[in-house]
Scaffold this motif. Structure first.
Motif, short mmCIF file in Angstrom:
data_model
loop_
_atom_site.label_atom_id
_atom_site.label_comp_id
_atom_site.label_asym_id
_atom_site.label_seq_id
_atom_site.Cartn_x
_atom_site.Cartn_y
_atom_site.Cartn_z
N ALA A 142 -56.86 3.97 -2.04
CA ALA A 142 -57.26 5.37 -2.23
C ALA A 142 -56.14 6.16 -2.90
CB ALA A 142 -57.62 6.01 -0.88
N THR A 143 -54.91 5.91 -2.47
CA THR A 143 -53.76 6.61 -3.08
C THR A 143 -53.54 6.15 -4.51
OG1 THR A 143 -52.69 6.79 -0.90
CG2 THR A 143 -51.31 7.12 -2.84
N MET A 144 -53.60 4.85 -4.74
CA MET A 144 -53.37 4.32 -6.08
C MET A 144 -54.45 4.77 -7.06
SD MET A 144 -50.50 2.67 -5.94
CE MET A 144 -50.04 3.97 -4.77
N SER A 145 -55.66 5.06 -6.56
CA SER A 145 -56.73 5.54 -7.42
C SER A 145 -56.45 6.94 -7.95
CB SER A 145 -58.07 5.53 -6.68
OG SER A 145 -58.44 4.21 -6.32
N VAL A 146 -55.62 7.68 -7.23
CA VAL A 146 -55.23 9.02 -7.67
C VAL A 146 -54.05 8.94 -8.63
CG1 VAL A 146 -54.37 11.28 -6.94
CG2 VAL A 146 -56.10 10.10 -5.58
N ARG A 147 -52.97 8.30 -8.18
CA ARG A 147 -51.77 8.21 -9.02
C ARG A 147 -50.81 7.20 -8.43
NH1 ARG A 147 -47.10 12.35 -10.05
NH2 ARG A 147 -46.60 11.96 -12.23
N ARG A 148 -50.32 6.32 -9.28
CA ARG A 148 -49.38 5.29 -8.84
C ARG A 148 -47.98 5.69 -9.28
NH1 ARG A 148 -50.29 -0.55 -8.04
NH2 ARG A 148 -48.27 -1.59 -7.89
N THR A 149 -47.11 5.95 -8.31
CA THR A 149 -45.72 6.28 -8.59
C THR A 149 -44.83 5.51 -7.62
OG1 THR A 149 -45.60 8.15 -7.04
CG2 THR A 149 -46.41 8.62 -9.28
N ASP A 150 -43.55 5.47 -7.91
CA ASP A 150 -42.62 4.86 -6.97
C ASP A 150 -42.64 5.62 -5.64
OD1 ASP A 150 -41.71 2.80 -8.62
OD2 ASP A 150 -40.20 4.08 -9.56
N ASP A 151 -42.73 6.94 -5.71
CA ASP A 151 -42.76 7.75 -4.49
C ASP A 151 -44.01 7.45 -3.66
OD1 ASP A 151 -40.35 9.15 -4.94
OD2 ASP A 151 -41.36 10.49 -6.33
N SER A 152 -45.16 7.31 -4.32
CA SER A 152 -46.38 7.03 -3.56
C SER A 152 -46.32 5.65 -2.90
CB SER A 152 -47.62 7.13 -4.46
OG SER A 152 -47.58 6.17 -5.49
N LEU A 153 -45.72 4.68 -3.57
CA LEU A 153 -45.53 3.36 -2.96
C LEU A 153 -44.59 3.44 -1.77
CD1 LEU A 153 -45.21 1.16 -6.17
CD2 LEU A 153 -47.07 1.07 -4.52
N ASN A 154 -43.54 4.23 -1.89
CA ASN A 154 -42.59 4.38 -0.78
C ASN A 154 -43.23 5.07 0.41
OD1 ASN A 154 -40.48 3.15 -2.18
ND2 ASN A 154 -39.80 5.08 -3.09
N VAL A 155 -44.06 6.07 0.16
CA VAL A 155 -44.75 6.77 1.25
C VAL A 155 -45.68 5.81 1.98
CG1 VAL A 155 -46.54 8.48 1.74
CG2 VAL A 155 -44.59 9.10 0.32
N ILE A 156 -46.42 5.01 1.24
CA ILE A 156 -47.32 4.03 1.86
C ILE A 156 -46.54 3.03 2.70
CG2 ILE A 156 -48.86 2.09 1.36
CD1 ILE A 156 -49.83 3.73 -1.09
N TRP A 157 -45.45 2.49 2.13
CA TRP A 157 -44.63 1.51 2.85
C TRP A 157 -44.09 2.10 4.15
CZ3 TRP A 157 -39.66 0.77 4.65
CH2 TRP A 157 -39.24 -0.55 4.84
N TYR A 158 -43.57 3.32 4.07
CA TYR A 158 -42.98 3.93 5.26
C TYR A 158 -44.05 4.28 6.29
CZ TYR A 158 -40.40 7.10 8.26
OH TYR A 158 -39.83 7.70 9.36
N THR A 159 -45.22 4.70 5.85
CA THR A 159 -46.28 5.07 6.78
C THR A 159 -46.79 3.85 7.53
OG1 THR A 159 -46.93 6.84 5.26
CG2 THR A 159 -48.45 6.31 7.03
N TRP A 160 -46.89 2.72 6.84
CA TRP A 160 -47.25 1.49 7.55
C TRP A 160 -46.18 1.15 8.59
CZ3 TRP A 160 -49.02 -2.36 3.12
CH2 TRP A 160 -50.16 -1.83 2.50
N LEU A 161 -44.93 1.33 8.20
CA LEU A 161 -43.82 1.03 9.11
C LEU A 161 -43.88 1.88 10.37
CD1 LEU A 161 -40.80 -0.41 9.18
CD2 LEU A 161 -40.07 1.92 8.71
#
Length: 411
Positions: free
Chosen positions: A346-365
Protein backbone atom coordinates in the motif's frame (compact mmCIF):
# COMPACT_ATOMS: atom_id res chain seq x y z
CA UNK A 1 26.30 -1.68 5.18
CA UNK A 2 22.81 -0.22 5.54
CA UNK A 3 22.22 1.57 8.83
CA UNK A 4 19.04 -0.48 9.32
CA UNK A 5 21.26 -3.43 10.11
CA UNK A 6 23.39 -1.43 12.51
CA UNK A 7 20.16 -0.76 14.39
CA UNK A 8 19.24 -4.44 14.14
CA UNK A 9 22.62 -5.36 15.59
CA UNK A 10 21.93 -2.98 18.49
CA UNK A 11 18.63 -4.73 19.32
CA UNK A 12 20.19 -8.18 19.03
CA UNK A 13 23.16 -7.24 21.21
CA UNK A 14 20.78 -5.68 23.74
CA UNK A 15 18.75 -8.89 24.06
CA UNK A 16 21.91 -11.01 24.24
CA UNK A 17 23.22 -8.74 27.01
CA UNK A 18 20.00 -9.22 28.96
CA UNK A 19 20.32 -12.98 28.43
CA UNK A 20 23.56 -12.93 30.42
CA UNK A 21 22.05 -10.58 33.03
CA UNK A 22 19.12 -12.94 33.49
CA UNK A 23 21.44 -15.93 33.85
CA UNK A 24 23.70 -14.07 36.24
CA UNK A 25 21.07 -12.49 38.49
CA UNK A 26 18.31 -15.10 38.08
CA UNK A 27 15.67 -12.45 37.47
CA UNK A 28 13.75 -10.89 34.62
CA UNK A 29 13.71 -7.17 33.90
CA UNK A 30 11.21 -4.45 33.21
CA UNK A 31 7.53 -5.18 33.64
CA UNK A 32 8.25 -8.95 33.80
CA UNK A 33 10.44 -8.77 36.92
CA UNK A 34 7.83 -10.54 39.08
CA UNK A 35 8.25 -13.76 37.08
CA UNK A 36 11.06 -16.21 37.81
CA UNK A 37 13.18 -17.31 34.82
CA UNK A 38 13.41 -20.97 33.74
CA UNK A 39 16.61 -22.97 33.42
CA UNK A 40 19.57 -21.60 31.52
CA UNK A 41 19.05 -24.05 28.66
CA UNK A 42 15.42 -22.99 28.21
CA UNK A 43 16.35 -19.33 28.42
CA UNK A 44 18.95 -19.84 25.69
CA UNK A 45 16.42 -21.57 23.42
CA UNK A 46 13.98 -18.70 23.96
CA UNK A 47 16.72 -16.23 23.05
CA UNK A 48 17.32 -18.14 19.80
CA UNK A 49 13.58 -18.06 19.09
CA UNK A 50 13.51 -14.30 19.63
CA UNK A 51 16.55 -13.79 17.39
CA UNK A 52 14.85 -15.90 14.71
CA UNK A 53 11.84 -13.55 14.76
CA UNK A 54 14.13 -10.55 14.22
CA UNK A 55 15.89 -12.33 11.35
CA UNK A 56 12.60 -13.35 9.70
CA UNK A 57 10.90 -9.94 9.74
CA UNK A 58 13.83 -7.55 9.46
CA UNK A 59 15.99 -9.48 6.99
CA UNK A 60 14.23 -12.32 5.20
CA UNK A 61 10.73 -10.84 4.78
CA UNK A 62 11.82 -7.23 4.34
CA UNK A 63 14.52 -7.97 1.79
CA UNK A 64 12.17 -10.25 -0.15
CA UNK A 65 9.55 -7.49 -0.29
CA UNK A 66 12.11 -4.80 -1.11
CA UNK A 67 13.30 -6.68 -4.18
CA UNK A 68 9.80 -6.73 -5.66
CA UNK A 69 9.54 -3.83 -8.09
CA UNK A 70 6.26 -2.11 -7.34
CA UNK A 71 4.81 0.59 -9.56
CA UNK A 72 3.62 3.87 -8.09
CA UNK A 73 0.01 4.49 -9.12
CA UNK A 74 0.38 8.25 -9.24
CA UNK A 75 3.69 8.92 -11.02
CA UNK A 76 2.07 10.84 -13.89
CA UNK A 77 -0.31 12.93 -11.79
CA UNK A 78 0.40 16.66 -11.50
CA UNK A 79 0.66 18.67 -9.37
CA UNK A 80 2.47 16.52 -6.77
CA UNK A 81 0.52 15.29 -3.77
CA UNK A 82 2.87 16.35 -0.98
CA UNK A 83 1.39 19.81 -0.29
CA UNK A 84 -2.23 18.65 -0.44
CA UNK A 85 -1.62 15.59 1.72
CA UNK A 86 0.53 17.61 4.14
CA UNK A 87 -2.31 20.09 4.68
CA UNK A 88 -4.86 17.31 5.24
CA UNK A 89 -2.65 15.47 7.75
CA UNK A 90 -1.97 18.73 9.63
CA UNK A 91 -5.69 19.53 9.87
CA UNK A 92 -6.43 15.99 11.09
CA UNK A 93 -3.66 16.14 13.70
CA UNK A 94 -4.80 19.52 15.02
CA UNK A 95 -8.39 18.29 15.16
CA UNK A 96 -7.29 15.23 17.11
CA UNK A 97 -5.32 17.32 19.61
CA UNK A 98 -8.36 19.52 20.21
CA UNK A 99 -10.50 16.40 20.67
CA UNK A 100 -8.33 14.54 23.19
CA UNK A 101 -7.65 17.67 25.24
CA UNK A 102 -11.39 18.30 25.47
CA UNK A 103 -12.43 14.68 26.02
CA UNK A 104 -9.53 13.60 28.23
CA UNK A 105 -9.16 10.29 26.37
CA UNK A 106 -6.25 8.67 24.49
CA UNK A 107 -3.86 9.53 27.33
CA UNK A 108 -1.52 6.68 28.31
CA UNK A 109 -2.68 5.06 31.53
CA UNK A 110 -6.11 6.67 31.46
CA UNK A 111 -9.21 4.50 31.86
CA UNK A 112 -11.54 7.26 30.71
CA UNK A 113 -13.62 6.33 27.67
CA UNK A 114 -15.72 8.36 25.27
CA UNK A 115 -18.60 6.69 23.43
CA UNK A 116 -19.51 9.70 21.30
CA UNK A 117 -19.65 9.64 17.50
CA UNK A 118 -16.58 11.89 17.42
CA UNK A 119 -14.60 9.25 19.30
CA UNK A 120 -15.54 6.62 16.72
CA UNK A 121 -14.37 8.94 13.93
CA UNK A 122 -10.90 9.18 15.48
CA UNK A 123 -10.81 5.40 15.83
CA UNK A 124 -11.40 5.12 12.08
CA UNK A 125 -8.87 7.88 11.33
CA UNK A 126 -5.70 6.89 13.23
CA UNK A 127 -3.85 10.18 12.80
CA UNK A 128 -0.65 9.06 14.56
CA UNK A 129 -0.04 6.21 12.15
CA UNK A 130 -1.21 8.26 9.18
CA UNK A 131 1.54 10.72 10.03
CA UNK A 132 4.07 7.89 10.30
CA UNK A 133 3.18 6.81 6.74
CA UNK A 134 3.35 10.47 5.65
CA UNK A 135 6.75 10.77 7.39
CA UNK A 136 8.33 8.20 5.12
CA UNK A 137 6.46 9.16 1.97
CA UNK A 138 6.79 12.95 2.05
CA UNK A 139 9.70 13.67 4.38
CA UNK A 140 10.80 16.54 2.09
CA UNK A 141 7.37 18.19 1.98
CA UNK A 142 7.28 21.84 3.05
CA UNK A 143 4.51 20.85 5.48
CA UNK A 144 6.62 18.16 7.13
CA UNK A 145 8.06 20.33 9.93
CA UNK A 146 4.60 21.56 10.91
CA UNK A 147 3.23 18.01 10.97
CA UNK A 148 6.29 16.70 12.80
CA UNK A 149 5.97 19.34 15.53
CA UNK A 150 2.28 18.56 16.02
CA UNK A 151 2.99 14.81 16.13
CA UNK A 152 5.74 15.12 18.75
CA UNK A 153 3.73 17.56 20.89
CA UNK A 154 0.54 15.51 20.63
CA UNK A 155 2.32 12.30 21.62
CA UNK A 156 4.12 13.82 24.62
CA UNK A 157 0.91 15.46 25.85
CA UNK A 158 -0.64 11.97 25.89
CA UNK A 159 2.28 10.46 27.78
CA UNK A 160 3.92 8.63 24.86
CA UNK A 161 7.68 9.02 24.42
CA UNK A 162 8.33 6.22 21.92
CA UNK A 163 7.92 8.73 19.08
CA UNK A 164 11.33 10.14 20.01
CA UNK A 165 13.04 6.84 19.18
CA UNK A 166 11.04 6.60 15.94
CA UNK A 167 12.25 10.05 14.90
CA UNK A 168 15.85 9.26 15.90
CA UNK A 169 15.80 6.10 13.80
CA UNK A 170 14.39 7.73 10.65
CA UNK A 171 16.58 10.84 10.88
CA UNK A 172 19.73 8.80 11.57
CA UNK A 173 19.00 6.76 8.44
CA UNK A 174 18.68 9.98 6.40
CA UNK A 175 21.93 11.40 7.76
CA UNK A 176 23.74 8.11 7.13
CA UNK A 177 22.49 8.01 3.54
CA UNK A 178 23.74 11.55 2.97
CA UNK A 179 27.11 10.78 4.55
CA UNK A 180 26.54 13.24 7.40
CA UNK A 181 26.36 10.78 10.29
CA UNK A 182 29.87 11.41 11.63
CA UNK A 183 31.09 9.61 14.76
CA UNK A 184 31.39 12.88 16.71
CA UNK A 185 27.77 13.74 15.90
CA UNK A 186 26.68 10.31 17.11
CA UNK A 187 28.53 10.89 20.39
CA UNK A 188 27.05 14.38 20.81
CA UNK A 189 23.59 13.11 19.94
CA UNK A 190 23.84 10.20 22.37
CA UNK A 191 24.99 12.54 25.14
CA UNK A 192 22.13 14.95 24.43
CA UNK A 193 19.60 12.12 24.40
CA UNK A 194 20.97 10.61 27.61
CA UNK A 195 20.76 13.92 29.46
CA UNK A 196 17.36 14.96 28.08
CA UNK A 197 15.62 11.59 28.35
CA UNK A 198 15.22 11.76 32.15
CA UNK A 199 13.20 14.95 31.70
CA UNK A 200 11.07 13.34 28.99
CA UNK A 201 10.55 10.23 31.11
CA UNK A 202 9.57 12.23 34.17
CA UNK A 203 7.20 14.38 32.08
CA UNK A 204 5.63 11.23 30.62
CA UNK A 205 5.11 9.75 34.07
CA UNK A 206 3.63 13.04 35.31
CA UNK A 207 1.14 13.06 32.41
CA UNK A 208 0.16 9.48 33.20
CA UNK A 209 -0.18 10.40 36.88
CA UNK A 210 -2.65 13.13 35.94
CA UNK A 211 -4.48 10.72 33.63
CA UNK A 212 -5.33 8.34 36.48
CA UNK A 213 -6.79 11.10 38.65
CA UNK A 214 -3.75 12.77 40.17
CA UNK A 215 -3.75 16.49 40.81
CA UNK A 216 -1.13 18.99 39.76
CA UNK A 217 -0.02 21.53 37.20
CA UNK A 218 3.10 22.48 35.27
CA UNK A 219 4.57 24.33 38.25
CA UNK A 220 4.11 21.25 40.45
CA UNK A 221 5.87 19.15 37.81
CA UNK A 222 8.85 21.53 37.64
CA UNK A 223 9.08 21.78 41.43
CA UNK A 224 9.03 18.00 41.85
CA UNK A 225 11.54 17.52 39.03
CA UNK A 226 13.99 19.96 40.63
CA UNK A 227 13.77 18.08 43.94
CA UNK A 228 14.97 14.79 42.44
CA UNK A 229 18.64 13.83 42.19
CA UNK A 230 19.40 14.20 38.49
CA UNK A 231 22.16 11.58 38.58
CA UNK A 232 19.86 8.94 40.06
CA UNK A 233 17.13 9.91 37.60
CA UNK A 234 19.58 9.64 34.69
CA UNK A 235 20.68 6.12 35.64
CA UNK A 236 17.12 5.05 36.38
CA UNK A 237 15.78 6.42 33.12
CA UNK A 238 18.50 4.75 31.04
CA UNK A 239 17.83 1.43 32.74
CA UNK A 240 14.09 1.89 32.14
CA UNK A 241 14.72 2.59 28.46
CA UNK A 242 16.85 -0.52 27.96
CA UNK A 243 14.43 -2.63 30.01
CA UNK A 244 11.65 -1.55 27.65
CA UNK A 245 13.62 -2.13 24.45
CA UNK A 246 14.71 -5.67 25.30
CA UNK A 247 12.05 -8.31 24.65
CA UNK A 248 13.70 -11.40 26.08
CA UNK A 249 12.16 -10.89 29.53
CA UNK A 250 8.70 -10.54 28.00
CA UNK A 251 9.12 -13.71 25.93
CA UNK A 252 10.34 -15.63 28.99
CA UNK A 253 7.38 -14.36 31.04
CA UNK A 254 4.97 -15.45 28.31
CA UNK A 255 6.59 -18.89 28.28
CA UNK A 256 6.45 -19.20 32.06
CA UNK A 257 2.78 -18.17 32.13
CA UNK A 258 1.74 -20.30 29.14
CA UNK A 259 -0.62 -22.45 31.21
CA UNK A 260 -2.60 -19.38 32.26
CA UNK A 261 -2.67 -18.15 28.68
CA UNK A 262 -3.91 -21.45 27.30
CA UNK A 263 -6.53 -21.82 30.04
CA UNK A 264 -7.95 -18.35 29.32
CA UNK A 265 -7.74 -18.93 25.56
CA UNK A 266 -9.77 -22.13 25.92
CA UNK A 267 -12.41 -20.19 27.92
CA UNK A 268 -12.61 -17.59 25.16
CA UNK A 269 -11.40 -14.73 27.37
CA UNK A 270 -8.42 -13.80 25.17
CA UNK A 271 -8.89 -12.67 21.59
CA UNK A 272 -7.25 -14.86 18.93
CA UNK A 273 -4.29 -13.26 17.18
CA UNK A 274 -6.38 -12.46 14.08
CA UNK A 275 -9.08 -10.80 16.17
CA UNK A 276 -6.89 -8.13 17.79
CA UNK A 277 -7.51 -4.64 16.44
CA UNK A 278 -10.32 -2.30 15.48
CA UNK A 279 -12.00 -4.97 13.33
CA UNK A 280 -12.42 -7.26 16.35
CA UNK A 281 -13.67 -4.40 18.51
CA UNK A 282 -16.15 -3.37 15.81
CA UNK A 283 -17.47 -6.92 15.49
CA UNK A 284 -17.97 -7.21 19.25
CA UNK A 285 -19.85 -3.90 19.35
CA UNK A 286 -22.07 -4.73 16.36
CA UNK A 287 -22.82 -8.24 17.57
CA UNK A 288 -23.32 -7.23 21.19
CA UNK A 289 -20.64 -9.68 22.31
CA UNK A 290 -18.50 -9.13 25.37
CA UNK A 291 -15.20 -7.63 24.28
CA UNK A 292 -12.24 -9.98 24.62
CA UNK A 293 -8.90 -8.80 25.92
CA UNK A 294 -5.72 -8.96 23.86
CA UNK A 295 -2.77 -11.17 24.71
CA UNK A 296 -0.89 -8.04 25.81
CA UNK A 297 -3.66 -7.11 28.24
CA UNK A 298 -3.80 -10.68 29.51
CA UNK A 299 -0.05 -10.70 30.16
CA UNK A 300 -0.35 -7.36 31.98
CA UNK A 301 -3.05 -8.83 34.22
CA UNK A 302 -0.87 -11.84 35.02
CA UNK A 303 2.08 -9.59 35.84
CA UNK A 304 -0.09 -7.33 38.00
CA UNK A 305 -2.73 -9.69 39.43
CA UNK A 306 -3.82 -7.39 42.25
CA UNK A 307 -4.83 -4.51 39.97
CA UNK A 308 -8.58 -4.09 39.55
CA UNK A 309 -8.30 -2.15 36.29
CA UNK A 310 -5.56 -3.06 33.82
CA UNK A 311 -4.94 0.04 31.69
CA UNK A 312 -1.69 -1.01 30.03
CA UNK A 313 -0.32 -3.71 27.73
CA UNK A 314 2.71 -5.93 28.12
CA UNK A 315 4.66 -7.43 25.21
CA UNK A 316 3.57 -11.04 24.59
CA UNK A 317 5.97 -11.05 21.60
CA UNK A 318 5.27 -12.68 18.28
CA UNK A 319 7.44 -15.65 19.32
CA UNK A 320 5.44 -15.91 22.54
CA UNK A 321 2.35 -16.93 20.58
CA UNK A 322 4.05 -20.28 20.05
CA UNK A 323 3.22 -20.95 23.72
CA UNK A 324 -0.07 -19.04 23.90
CA UNK A 325 -1.65 -20.96 21.01
CA UNK A 326 0.77 -23.60 19.71
CA UNK A 327 -1.69 -25.21 17.27
CA UNK A 328 -2.24 -21.99 15.34
CA UNK A 329 1.37 -20.81 15.09
CA UNK A 330 1.70 -21.48 11.35
CA UNK A 331 -1.44 -19.44 10.66
CA UNK A 332 -0.14 -16.83 13.08
CA UNK A 333 3.04 -16.35 11.05
CA UNK A 334 1.06 -16.22 7.80
CA UNK A 335 -1.33 -13.64 9.25
CA UNK A 336 1.41 -11.31 10.50
CA UNK A 337 3.26 -11.73 7.21
CA UNK A 338 0.08 -10.73 5.36
CA UNK A 339 -0.32 -7.58 7.49
CA UNK A 340 3.29 -6.66 6.78
CA UNK A 341 2.73 -7.25 3.06
CA UNK A 342 -0.36 -5.03 3.02
CA UNK A 343 1.51 -2.18 4.72
CA UNK A 344 4.42 -2.57 2.30
CA UNK A 345 2.53 -2.67 -0.99
CA UNK A 346 0.00 0.00 0.00
CA UNK A 347 2.84 2.39 0.84
CA UNK A 348 4.89 1.50 -2.24
CA UNK A 349 1.81 2.10 -4.43
CA UNK A 350 1.87 5.73 -3.29
CA UNK A 351 5.60 6.45 -3.38
CA UNK A 352 8.78 4.45 -2.98
CA UNK A 353 11.57 6.28 -1.16
CA UNK A 354 14.41 5.33 1.14
CA UNK A 355 12.49 7.01 3.97
CA UNK A 356 9.32 5.02 3.28
CA UNK A 357 11.32 1.77 3.29
CA UNK A 358 12.93 2.76 6.59
CA UNK A 359 9.56 3.58 8.15
CA UNK A 360 8.17 0.20 7.11
CA UNK A 361 11.25 -1.64 8.42
CA UNK A 362 11.11 0.15 11.77
CA UNK A 363 7.35 -0.29 12.15
CA UNK A 364 7.67 -4.03 11.65
CA UNK A 365 10.45 -4.02 14.24
CA UNK A 366 8.41 -2.11 16.83
CA UNK A 367 4.99 -3.73 16.25
CA UNK A 368 5.33 -7.22 14.75
CA UNK A 369 8.14 -8.62 16.90
CA UNK A 370 6.75 -7.42 20.27
CA UNK A 371 3.40 -8.98 19.31
CA UNK A 372 1.38 -5.76 19.05
CA UNK A 373 -1.06 -7.28 16.57
CA UNK A 374 -3.82 -4.74 17.08
CA UNK A 375 -1.38 -1.89 16.37
CA UNK A 376 0.12 -3.76 13.41
CA UNK A 377 -3.37 -4.23 11.92
CA UNK A 378 -3.99 -0.51 12.48
CA UNK A 379 -0.73 0.33 10.68
CA UNK A 380 -1.71 -1.82 7.69
CA UNK A 381 -5.15 -0.18 7.74
CA UNK A 382 -3.54 3.29 7.90
CA UNK A 383 -1.35 2.46 4.91
CA UNK A 384 -4.43 1.50 2.90
CA UNK A 385 -6.24 4.62 4.14
CA UNK A 386 -3.26 6.73 3.03
CA UNK A 387 -3.49 5.12 -0.42
CA UNK A 388 -7.24 5.76 -0.48
CA UNK A 389 -6.59 9.42 0.34
CA UNK A 390 -4.49 9.75 -2.80
CA UNK A 391 -7.13 8.03 -4.88
CA UNK A 392 -9.69 10.47 -3.48
CA UNK A 393 -7.50 13.44 -4.40
CA UNK A 394 -7.13 12.11 -7.96
CA UNK A 395 -10.90 11.67 -8.31
CA UNK A 396 -11.49 15.17 -6.93
CA UNK A 397 -8.94 16.69 -9.32
CA UNK A 398 -10.43 14.85 -12.29
CA UNK A 399 -13.94 15.94 -11.36
CA UNK A 400 -12.80 19.56 -10.91
CA UNK A 401 -11.00 19.53 -14.26
CA UNK A 402 -14.05 18.05 -15.95
CA UNK A 403 -16.32 20.71 -14.45
CA UNK A 404 -13.89 23.43 -15.52
CA UNK A 405 -13.89 22.16 -19.10
CA UNK A 406 -17.69 22.11 -19.11
CA UNK A 407 -17.77 25.67 -17.81
CA UNK A 408 -15.39 26.80 -20.57
CA UNK A 409 -17.45 25.08 -23.24
CA UNK A 410 -20.66 26.59 -21.91
CA UNK A 411 -19.16 30.09 -22.03
Amino acid sequence: MRIRYIWLAFFLILNITYFFLILSNRQLYGESNTVSPPSGETTFLLLLLLIASYVYFQIILFEAARKIRTKCLFESDQPPFDDTVGKIIAVLQIGFVIYFIGAGTYVAGSTQRDSSLLSKIWVLIPVDLLFVVFYGTYRDSKYFILNFAIWITSSLLRGWSGVVLTAIFIESCRLYRKGKLKPKYVIYGAALLATSYPFLLFFKLFIRFLAVGGEGNLQDFLTLYESIDVGDLLLGSLQQAFDRLQLLSSLIATYQLKDLFQFDMDKGLIAPFWYEGIHGIAFDILSGSEQKISAGQALASYLDPFSTDINWNANPTMAGWLFISPASMVFNILYVTALCAVSFFATMSVRRTDDSLNVIWYTWLSLAIPGWYGALFLYAYSSVLFLALHIGIVLYRNASAKNARRACQAS
